[in-house]
Scaffold this motif. Structure first.
Motif: not given
Length: 830
Positions: A356, A358-359, A361
């Motif tokens: 993601t 968030e994981e 960028p």
């Protein structure tokens, strides 16, 4: 008076001298000013101090090169030790407008792949395109000749703007490279530019989106808008906008040790001409394309234990993949774990969800560090498995599997049409989720196979006897082909009442064998030549077993290597297939329109049913003039090319007369036709029949049949084919029967083709598509072709002259009169 004259003269000289001096001073001053002005201009282009170029306003990113953004400009800081290093440059579409380039151009499509290196020339840095087509050992004198006869094109030239503070790197401005229309990396081919009437790149609507540097690669995103008179969508805007991704990755200093290709095992390849070889020629060396897999624990691997690779193959799922399909895609990827275990590796290939934002960028599907399965929202019905490789060694660097959304529809339809007679769960428009998921899983596994280096193996389905497809235990164990890489999608042979049948393809023994052959780690081999004895031994151990035969995608002439065919007897397999289709035609309305109260699905499926029937016919057509190709080396018994025996070809011609040229009335279902179209029923049938009639009467096939006369034996000849075809197509004339509309159309199509053969000189060149056998070319005018055609037309004309006088049916007489007149124009021109 004299004195006055003298004074006047002196005064004039003084004035002239003064003027001259003034002019001289002005000229000198102007020259000095011009020089100073030029110096200032020169200073503007001169190499500057580092901090004058990379100012305190710079936003910098470290990696393969330091990348700097200063206001709107981008700079590469290239270390001197990275000059002259091979780098792979891949251009890929990141975002695309609707319809651009047709159904097979999409987000994720690779538009160019090239090896480049950065080179200094005086006060410039050149970006050069490098080829490995022609090579030679740099220690040999001939390498100098290779270099000067393969001069590298310059993709772009940059002024040196500065050197870094310790003079270990050079700074260049790359803004123009990525913001102007450089065609080699633009993503718009000349075909696309011509089709959509692309005029120019609009600089005001084009910009560099981002430039990111990583330890081994640099990723650039560009937004381009072109002025185009006829764009594929949103035509009123007269523009095409797309986003491109440019990946540049440093190739290994020491290329992976390549593995020599052997045509008896199917692999995609890279080739080089080695001018430094001891052979008395430019020695072509062909290597297989494969990922670099090395065991983490070489000693355990040598003991025969399963060992994880140092660097496994990892595929990430497109974040846009529908939730209900994700598990099947992952299964399809990891189905290759078992063949890799045969090669000694465990967990060699892994499926993962994309991280993601968030994981991670920085994650991007276009980033060359990541291999992905791209899910494309497109009406195209297909899936593909391209990859990117190092041309020096064949090492696969990265790949992107492309799955087009509407491909699910293809599999639902073919599942219903090809297995519906024997498979109750296929008799619906709502295919059970698990079954459609299993089909998708096998397609993904097939495309991953391509990305691992494996081409289609069209002989894999010929490994199994036709009757085995009706055996439940056999199909559950073996599937429907010896390799997943065959185009063998469904078991269309199984009949109603057969029990426990597997209808969908699966991994086969050939896949394990080929994976082991290509990926088995051989640590004692220090060169490709050192591996050859071991690799040859593995092939010869399997020689004679049809499960381990590789068949090229050359269905033009080889009956055992045919697209979409299954079983080792095309006649018998097609008999079963047509028997099943007859059942499907009878029930198609009740499975579709009766359930939906709509005829659209019925129309779609009926059209595709004609295509399925056509494929079954095509498998038998290949038997005529068929030549088996069994690739061997000189130390193996038998011949590589063997014509199909005469009896099999005669039986094939008889089958075609009965199942194609005698009107297949079962296909002309009036309940279906009169609910899906207002007219055109006879033309639909004519197109199907004439397609294969023309295929039979191709110069290529006729040439092969003529060629058998040069061989010892009793073979089916071109004369046999011509005579059998004429007699079968014109049985009504011999029996004095009326000719219906379907047969009249077919007979006229035959005459059209014969006139073509009589008047055309045949193909001028041989096809050269890699991995395919091209058209046989020969001098048609000096061959038997025109004599054979003339003889057949004269025999037919005589027959029809007699038949037309004996026939009482008016349209039949008109038909024969027309046929006779047209033949006379060709045989006896005025």
């Amino acid at each position: 008076m004299r004195l006055n004259y003298f004074l006047l003269t002196l005064f004039s000289i003084a004035i002239f001298t003064g003027c001259s001096s003034a002019q001289k001073i002005n000229k000198t001053t102007s020259k000095t000013a011009a020089t100073e002005k030029g110096s200032k201009k020169k200073d503007k282009d001169a190499i500057k101090e580092y901090d004058e170029v990379i100012t305190k306003d710079a936003v910098s990113d470290s990696g393969l090169f330091h990348v700097h953004k200063v206001k709107k400009d981008y700079f590469y800081e290239i270390p001197f030790d990275k000059l002259e290093k091979d780098m792979l440059w891949v251009s890929r579409i990141a975002q695309i407008p609707l319809g651009l380039g047709g159904g097979y151009v999409n987000a994720g499509s690779k538009t160019n792949e090239q090896v480049v290196h950065w080179q200094r020339y005086q006060d410039k840095i050149l970006l050069k395109i490098k080829s490995y087509t022609n090579v030679a050992d740099s220690t040999k004198a001939i390498s100098k000749s290779v270099a000067v006869n393969n001069y590298e094109p310059t993709l772009y030239a940059f002024d040196i703007k500065a050197f870094n503070t310790d003079s270990t790197a050079v700074v260049i401005d790359v803004t123009k490279l990525f913001s102007t229309d450089v065609k080699a990396i633009s993503g718009l081919s000349s075909r696309i530019r011509k089709e959509y009437k692309v005029k120019k790149l609009d600089a005001n609507r084009s910009f560099i989106n981002s430039v990111k540097s990583f330890p081994e690669n640099i990723e650039v995103k560009q937004d381009f808008t072109y002025d185009a008179s006829e764009p594929p969508s949103e035509r009123s805007a007269e523009s095409i906008s797309l986003q491109m991704n440019q990946s540049m990755i440093l190739l290994p200093e020491q290329p992976m040790q390549p593995r020599l290709f052997d045509p008896r095992v199917g692999f995609f390849t890279v080739s080089q001409y080695d001018y430094g070889s001891d052979a008395l020629k430019a020695d072509e060396k062909t290597y297989i394309r494969r990922w670099k897999l090395e065991p983490k624990d070489p000693e355990a691997y040598a003991r025969g234990e399963l060992v994880e690779p140092v660097k496994p193959i990892i595929y990430y799922l497109d974040p846009g993949t529908p939730e209900n399909l994700q598990k099947y895609i992952k299964q399809g990827i990891e189905d290759w774990q078992k063949p890799f275990e045969t090669a000694g590796f465990k967990n060699a290939i892994i499926a993962r969800d994309a991280p993601t934002p968030e994981e991670d960028p920085e994650f991007s599907p276009e980033d060359i560090r990541y291999s992905t399965v791209r899910y494309v929202a497109s009406t195209t019905r297909n899936a593909v498995g391209p990859s990117v490789s190092d041309p020096r060694s064949g090492e696969i660097i990265e790949s992107d599997i492309i799955w087009y959304h509407n491909h699910l529809r293809s599999y639902r339809n073919r599942y219903l049409l090809e297995t519906g007679a024997a498979n109750p769960s296929a008799r619906t428009l709502d295919t059970p989720d698990e079954e459609i998921g299993e089909m998708m899983r096998m397609v993904i596994a097939h495309e991953v196979g391509h990305a691992l280096g494996f081409p289609h193996n069209m002989a894999a389905s010929y490994a199994y006897d036709v009757e085995s497809y009706r055996d439940g235990d056999f199909t559950q164990k073996n599937g429907i082909a010896a390799s997943l890489m065959d185009y063998a999608r469904y078991n269309y042979i199984a009949q109603p009442g057969d029990k426990n049948i597997r209808f969908i393809r699966q991994m086969g023994p050939y896949d394990h064998y080929a994976t082991n052959w290509g990926y088995r780690y051989l640590p004692d081999a220090k060169s490709p030549q050192d591996e050859k004895a071991t690799l040859t031994k593995w092939i010869e151990e399997k020689a004679g077993d049809p499960k381990f035969v590789f068949g090229r995608q050359s269905s033009r002439f080889d009956p055992q290597s045919q697209t979409e065919g299954i079983g080792n007897n095309p006649i018998k397999a097609s008999d079963y297939g047509i028997k099943n289709l007859k059942y499907v035609v009878e029930n198609l309305p009740s499975w579709t329109s009766d359930k939906t109260n709509d005829y659209s699905d019925l129309e779609e499926l009926y059209g595709e049913l004609i295509g399925v029937y056509s494929r079954y016919v095509g498998h038998v057509v290949t038997n005529i003039g068929g030549v088996y190709e069994n690739i061997k080396m000189p130390n193996q018994d038998g011949l590589i090319y063997t014509p199909l025996d005469k009896q099999a070809q005669e039986a094939s011609m008889q089958w075609l007369q009965e199942n194609l040229f005698e009107t297949p009335e079962w296909l002309i279902d009036k309940e279906i036709l009169q609910n899906i179209d207002h007219a055109g029923y006879f033309e639909r049938m004519r197109r199907t029949q004439s397609r294969y009639l023309n295929s039979l009467l191709s110069f290529d096939r006729i040439g092969r049949l003529i060629d058998t006369e040069t061989l010892n034996g009793d073979f089916y000849t071109a004369l046999d084919m011509f005579q059998d075809l004429r007699k079968g197509l014109f049985t009504e004339a011999s029996q004095r029967k009326s000719v219906d509309i379907y047969r009249r159309n077919l007979q006229r199509s035959y005459l059209d083709r014969m006139i073509y053969l009589m008047t055309d000189d045949g193909p001028n060149s041989r096809g050269s598509r890699n991995g395919f056998e091209g058209t046989l070319t020969y001098d048609v005018n000096t061959s038997d072709v025109k004599a054979l055609v003339r003889g057949e037309l004269e025999a037919l004309r005589s027959n029809l002259k007699r038949a037309k006088n004996a026939n009482t049916n008016a349209i039949t007489r008109l038909h024969y009169n027309d046929m006779v007149a047209r033949m006379t124009e060709v045989l006896d021109p005025k």
